[in-house]
Each structure stands twice: as C-alpha cells, then as structure tokens.
Design a protein around this motif. Structure first.
Motif, PDB file in Angstrom:
ATOM      1  N   ILE A 105       1.364  -1.029  -0.160  1.00 20.31           N
ATOM      2  CA  ILE A 105       0.104   0.137   0.058  1.00 20.31           C
ATOM      3  C   ILE A 105       0.955   1.449   0.546  1.00 20.31           C
ATOM      4  O   ILE A 105       1.329   1.077   0.914  1.00 20.31           O
ATOM      5  N   LEU A 106       0.648   1.495  -1.077  1.00 23.74           N
ATOM      6  CA  LEU A 106       1.643   3.125  -0.896  1.00 23.74           C
ATOM      7  C   LEU A 106       0.492   4.348  -1.024  1.00 23.74           C
ATOM      8  O   LEU A 106      -0.098   4.410  -1.672  1.00 23.74           O
ATOM      9  N   GLN A 107       1.748   5.652  -0.411  1.00 24.94           N
ATOM     10  CA  GLN A 107      -0.017   6.751  -0.616  1.00 24.94           C
ATOM     11  C   GLN A 107       0.966   7.846  -1.079  1.00 24.94           C
ATOM     12  O   GLN A 107       2.486   7.757  -1.372  1.00 24.94           O
ATOM     13  N   GLY A 108       0.750   9.444  -1.036  1.00 22.13           N
ATOM     14  CA  GLY A 108       1.559  10.138  -1.641  1.00 22.13           C
ATOM     15  C   GLY A 108       2.669  10.434  -1.114  1.00 22.13           C
ATOM     16  O   GLY A 108       2.766   9.976  -0.038  1.00 22.13           O
ATOM     17  N   GLY A 109       4.160  10.425  -2.173  1.00 24.39           N
ATOM     18  CA  GLY A 109       5.223  10.970  -1.618  1.00 24.39           C
ATOM     19  C   GLY A 109       6.110   9.448  -1.494  1.00 24.39           C
ATOM     20  O   GLY A 109       6.980   9.283  -1.277  1.00 24.39           O
ATOM     21  N   GLU A 110       5.568   8.618  -1.595  1.00 25.78           N
ATOM     22  CA  GLU A 110       6.104   7.293  -2.497  1.00 25.78           C
ATOM     23  C   GLU A 110       6.235   6.299  -3.330  1.00 25.78           C
ATOM     24  O   GLU A 110       5.506   7.103  -4.190  1.00 25.78           O
ATOM     25  N   VAL A 111       7.396   5.379  -3.218  1.00 24.82           N
ATOM     26  CA  VAL A 111       7.354   4.925  -4.858  1.00 24.82           C
ATOM     27  C   VAL A 111       7.517   3.715  -5.175  1.00 24.82           C
ATOM     28  O   VAL A 111       8.133   2.491  -3.937  1.00 24.82           O
ATOM     29  N   MET A 112       6.937   2.918  -5.934  1.00 25.18           N
ATOM     30  CA  MET A 112       7.055   1.892  -6.482  1.00 25.18           C
ATOM     31  C   MET A 112       8.093   1.048  -7.416  1.00 25.18           C
ATOM     32  O   MET A 112       7.811   1.925  -8.460  1.00 25.18           O
ATOM     33  N   HIS A 113       9.045   0.530  -7.291  1.00 28.69           N
ATOM     34  CA  HIS A 113       9.891   0.221  -8.673  1.00 28.69           C
ATOM     35  C   HIS A 113      10.067  -1.652  -9.051  1.00 28.69           C
ATOM     36  O   HIS A 113       9.636  -2.172  -8.022  1.00 28.69           O
ATOM     37  N   LEU A 114       9.514  -1.092 -10.378  1.00 26.23           N
ATOM     38  CA  LEU A 114       8.976  -2.531 -11.393  1.00 26.23           C
ATOM     39  C   LEU A 114      10.317  -2.768 -11.670  1.00 26.23           C
ATOM     40  O   LEU A 114       9.950  -2.090 -13.259  1.00 26.23           O
ATOM     41  N   PRO A 115      10.926  -3.738 -11.698  1.00 26.47           N
ATOM     42  CA  PRO A 115      11.625  -4.381 -12.772  1.00 26.47           C
ATOM     43  C   PRO A 115      10.935  -4.389 -14.001  1.00 26.47           C
ATOM     44  O   PRO A 115       9.713  -5.608 -14.654  1.00 26.47           O
ATOM     45  N   GLY A 116      11.371  -4.617 -15.443  1.00 27.53           N
ATOM     46  CA  GLY A 116      10.608  -5.918 -16.658  1.00 27.53           C
ATOM     47  C   GLY A 116       9.708  -7.058 -16.115  1.00 27.53           C
ATOM     48  O   GLY A 116      11.050  -7.794 -15.254  1.00 27.53           O
ATOM     49  N   ASP A 117       9.214  -7.410 -16.646  1.00 24.91           N
ATOM     50  CA  ASP A 117       8.624  -8.729 -16.974  1.00 24.91           C
ATOM     51  C   ASP A 117       8.330  -9.212 -15.397  1.00 24.91           C
ATOM     52  O   ASP A 117       7.419  -9.995 -15.145  1.00 24.91           O
ATOM     53  N   VAL A 118       8.152  -8.223 -13.992  1.00 23.76           N
ATOM     54  CA  VAL A 118       7.514  -8.475 -13.000  1.00 23.76           C
ATOM     55  C   VAL A 118       5.715  -8.228 -13.105  1.00 23.76           C
ATOM     56  O   VAL A 118       6.061  -7.131 -13.312  1.00 23.76           O
ATOM     57  N   PRO A 119       5.180  -8.940 -12.964  1.00 23.24           N
ATOM     58  CA  PRO A 119       3.744  -9.149 -12.543  1.00 23.24           C
ATOM     59  C   PRO A 119       3.267  -8.522 -11.548  1.00 23.24           C
ATOM     60  O   PRO A 119       3.427  -8.122 -10.548  1.00 23.24           O
ATOM     61  N   HIS A 120       1.984  -7.476 -12.102  1.00 14.03           N
ATOM     62  CA  HIS A 120       1.644  -6.530 -11.242  1.00 14.03           C
ATOM     63  C   HIS A 120       0.148  -5.936 -11.882  1.00 14.03           C
ATOM     64  O   HIS A 120      -0.288  -5.654 -12.772  1.00 14.03           O
ATOM     65  N   GLY A 121      -0.431  -5.481 -10.701  1.00  9.53           N
ATOM     66  CA  GLY A 121      -1.918  -5.158 -11.118  1.00  9.53           C
ATOM     67  C   GLY A 121      -2.076  -3.785  -9.968  1.00  9.53           C
ATOM     68  O   GLY A 121      -1.262  -3.676  -8.589  1.00  9.53           O
ATOM     69  N   VAL A 122      -3.207  -3.276  -9.572  1.00 13.93           N
ATOM     70  CA  VAL A 122      -3.710  -1.982  -8.457  1.00 13.93           C
ATOM     71  C   VAL A 122      -4.977  -2.052  -8.242  1.00 13.93           C
ATOM     72  O   VAL A 122      -5.579  -2.483  -9.051  1.00 13.93           O
ATOM     73  N   GLU A 123      -5.127  -1.950  -7.393  1.00 19.37           N
ATOM     74  CA  GLU A 123      -6.358  -0.936  -6.247  1.00 19.37           C
ATOM     75  C   GLU A 123      -6.326   0.346  -6.073  1.00 19.37           C
ATOM     76  O   GLU A 123      -5.937   0.393  -5.230  1.00 19.37           O
ATOM     77  N   VAL A 124      -7.254   0.782  -5.939  1.00 17.18           N
ATOM     78  CA  VAL A 124      -7.022   2.466  -5.913  1.00 17.18           C
ATOM     79  C   VAL A 124      -7.905   2.440  -5.072  1.00 17.18           C
ATOM     80  O   VAL A 124      -9.357   2.031  -4.200  1.00 17.18           O
ATOM     81  N   LEU A 125      -7.341   3.127  -3.502  1.00 15.26           N
ATOM     82  CA  LEU A 125      -8.304   2.822  -2.394  1.00 15.26           C
ATOM     83  C   LEU A 125      -8.918   4.636  -2.212  1.00 15.26           C
ATOM     84  O   LEU A 125      -9.497   4.659  -0.897  1.00 15.26           O
ATOM     85  N   GLU A 126      -8.167   5.410  -2.582  1.00 18.15           N
ATOM     86  CA  GLU A 126      -8.570   6.844  -2.643  1.00 18.15           C
ATOM     87  C   GLU A 126      -8.369   7.213  -3.999  1.00 18.15           C
ATOM     88  O   GLU A 126      -6.666   6.656  -4.661  1.00 18.15           O
ATOM     89  N   ASP A 127      -8.876   8.730  -4.234  1.00 21.55           N
ATOM     90  CA  ASP A 127      -8.785   8.895  -5.407  1.00 21.55           C
ATOM     91  C   ASP A 127      -7.020   9.444  -5.720  1.00 21.55           C
ATOM     92  O   ASP A 127      -6.748   9.682  -4.405  1.00 21.55           O
ATOM     93  N   THR A 128      -5.894   9.267  -6.897  1.00 23.57           N
ATOM     94  CA  THR A 128      -5.037   9.030  -6.637  1.00 23.57           C
ATOM     95  C   THR A 128      -4.483   9.743  -8.100  1.00 23.57           C
ATOM     96  O   THR A 128      -4.557   9.092  -8.613  1.00 23.57           O
TER      97      THR A 128
END
Length: 121
Positions: free
Chosen positions: A76-99
């Motif tokens: 779970i990430l919020q304003g001011g945080e960063v996610m790094h995803l290397p190539g070919d890593v499966p990922h998806g998202v669910e938006v918990l509040e307007d983002t």
C-alpha cells in the motif's frame, strides 16, 4: 525524435482513458515515457506485465499494488512513496482513494493499461 529540448504543460497535453476510472496524459521520449495518471477510488488495473522497467511515483492518494505470482506480495503506497518494478514482473493495482501517479517507463512503448484495454475491446 528531435534532439531539441521541448517544454510541455501537462494541462495542454491531450489525454486518454484506456480503462474506466483512469485518465492519463503522457510524454514519450527516445528512451523513456512519463505518464501523469489520475485514478478514481475503486479503479482496478488487472495484473499484467511488460518488458519495460517501471517507476511509479505516487503524488497523492492511496493505492494498493499486487506484485509477483508465487507468492504475490501486496504494497500500500500513498502520496510521497515510490514503487520500482523491474521489467516482466507481474503487477496490478486497486485504487483505495482518488490518486495521482507519475509512471516512468524505460524503454518507452505500450503501457500495461494499453494491453488490458485492447483485451477488453
């Protein structure tokens, strides 16, 4: 591509909405793509992967990332945080509040949401 510097104004860039509850504007360079993405609470981006390396900078709001397959990890990430995803890593998202997110992809090319949108069409 031109070797000239270019100034952009986000609000003057044409945008699109490849998935419901998701609106983006993007700039594509020779070796990088940056997209400013607005996501509404409840938006879900199905798990996918792409060869591009991705850095997602959360500017505001709160979002849940699902990363990997076995085992799947949740972040779970919020304003001011960063996610790094290397190539070919499966990922998806669910938006918990307007983002609002800046996604940076290298090399540039189709984003995962483009592939998902074409599968829904």
């Amino acid at each position: 591509m031109s070797s000239q510097a270019v100034k952009y104004v986000w609000d003057q860039i044409d945008g699109d909405s490849p998935l419901p509850q998701l609106y983006r504007r993007k700039i594509e360079g020779e070796q990088m793509l940056v997209a400013r993405i607005s996501l509404e609470k409840g938006c879900v981006v199905a798990k996918h992967h792409h060869h591009n390396e991705q850095i997602s900078v959360i500017l505001s709001g709160r979002i849940k990332f699902f990363v990997g397959e076995d085992p799947e990890r949740e972040f779970i990430l919020q304003g001011g945080e960063v996610m790094h995803l290397p190539g070919d890593v499966p990922h998806g998202v669910e938006v918990l509040e307007d983002t609002v997110v800046f996604d940076l992809l290298s090399p540039p090319g189709a984003m995962g949401i483009d592939k998902l949108a074409s599968q829904q069409a």
